[in-house]
Design an enzyme around this catalytic site. Sequence first.
Site, short mmCIF file in Angstrom:
data_model
loop_
_atom_site.label_atom_id
_atom_site.label_comp_id
_atom_site.label_asym_id
_atom_site.label_seq_id
_atom_site.Cartn_x
_atom_site.Cartn_y
_atom_site.Cartn_z
CG ASP A 11 -1.74 1.21 1.39
OD1 ASP A 11 -2.46 1.52 0.43
OD2 ASP A 11 -1.71 1.88 2.45
CB SER A 12 0.09 4.75 -0.81
OG SER A 12 -1.12 4.79 -0.08
CE1 TYR A 43 3.07 6.18 -2.78
CE2 TYR A 43 2.31 4.47 -4.27
CZ TYR A 43 3.29 5.00 -3.46
OH TYR A 43 4.48 4.33 -3.33
N GLY A 44 -2.85 9.25 -3.55
CA GLY A 44 -4.15 9.57 -4.14
C GLY A 44 -4.22 10.88 -4.90
CB CYS A 74 -2.73 1.07 -2.45
SG CYS A 74 -2.91 2.81 -2.80
CB THR A 76 -4.39 5.34 -5.23
OG1 THR A 76 -5.39 5.93 -4.40
CG2 THR A 76 -3.81 6.37 -6.16
CD GLU A 150 -3.21 8.68 7.31
OE1 GLU A 150 -2.32 9.48 7.59
OE2 GLU A 150 -3.09 7.79 6.43
CB CYS A 182 -10.23 4.79 -0.12
SG CYS A 182 -8.81 5.53 0.71
CB THR A 183 -6.45 1.59 2.32
OG1 THR A 183 -6.03 2.94 2.13
CG2 THR A 183 -5.80 0.69 1.31
CG HIS A 184 -7.20 5.77 4.90
ND1 HIS A 184 -6.32 5.18 4.01
CD2 HIS A 184 -6.45 6.54 5.73
CE1 HIS A 184 -5.10 5.60 4.29
NE2 HIS A 184 -5.16 6.42 5.32
N1 DGL Z 1 -4.11 3.80 0.05
C1 DGL Z 1 -4.80 4.84 -0.69
C2 DGL Z 1 -6.02 4.22 -1.39
O1 DGL Z 1 -6.51 3.15 -1.06
C3 DGL Z 1 -5.23 5.99 0.20
C4 DGL Z 1 -4.08 6.81 0.72
C5 DGL Z 1 -3.31 7.51 -0.38
O2 DGL Z 1 -3.84 8.47 -1.00
O3 DGL Z 1 -2.18 7.12 -0.64
O4 DGL Z 1 -6.53 4.80 -2.33
#
Ligand code: DGL
Length: 263
Positions: A11-12, A43-44, A74, A76, A150, A182-184
């Site tokens: 993941d990012s 990364y988004g 991830c 993204t 976060e 999205c992971t979050h």
């Molecule tokens: N891990 C990214 C996603 O699932 C979210 C965080 C990022 O923008 O890097 O899209």
Amino acid sequence: MNNTSPIGVFDSGIGGLTVVRALMERLPFENLVYFGDTARVPYGVKSVETIAHYTTQIAQFLLEKNVKLLIIACNTMAAVAAQSVRDLSPVPVLDVIDAGALAARPGRRVGVIGTPTTINSNAYARAIHEYEPAIRIHSQACALFVPLVEEGWLDHEVTRLTAREYLKPLLAEKIDTLVLGCTHYPLLKPLLQEVAGPGVALVDSAEAMAEQAARLLHERGLENTGTAPPRYDYYVTDVPLRFQTIGERFLGRTLHPVHVVKW
Ligand code: DGL
């Protein structure tokens, strides 16, 4: 590489730990190695070229760890670089977008939320339409959710107001399913369900990913049949402020051993 080799998940940053958590629950005897690019997250909001470059660099790192399966946790990265990873990998590659698209299939009017890069790439719509062309898809970029999660504001009025604003256009289209792209976002599930209402089914792409991984390991005879406690290793490119607290919130348990990779 053999059946006891680890599954590589990347993941990012630390958000992909939601996928690790789902994998630990679904596949409790599999060894896992996680890579989070904490020095270069988020990364988004980055360009496609940059994301593709970082993504293949991480995939190569994990392949050197002798993984039996690569999981792009991830959204993204999956949106813009999944094919580049598949092109270079000798082991199977799964990605959260494909898993989420597959799990969204029972829906007829599907809403997708994600980072601006994920939504602009249209990758979810393409993946869902590959499985079921008749589904109507409505997408919404939700740039503020990553920092809110976060910050730990999972049940906070600011997050609730933000969610109402982001979901308004999707709810106006009378969606029956909402893909958390999205992971979050799995951490916001209770709040998103409350805002979306009981008539909207939430698709958690982390859980969908764990299901797909279990299926693939079984089909290819790659399952770890041992019952010894598994080994978990975490690699990150930086240890930022509050890393441990935020990481453990995503993982739902202690986060160790953490190795720092200097790139
Ligand atoms: N891990 C990214 C996603 O699932 C979210 C965080 C990022 O923008 O890097 O899209």
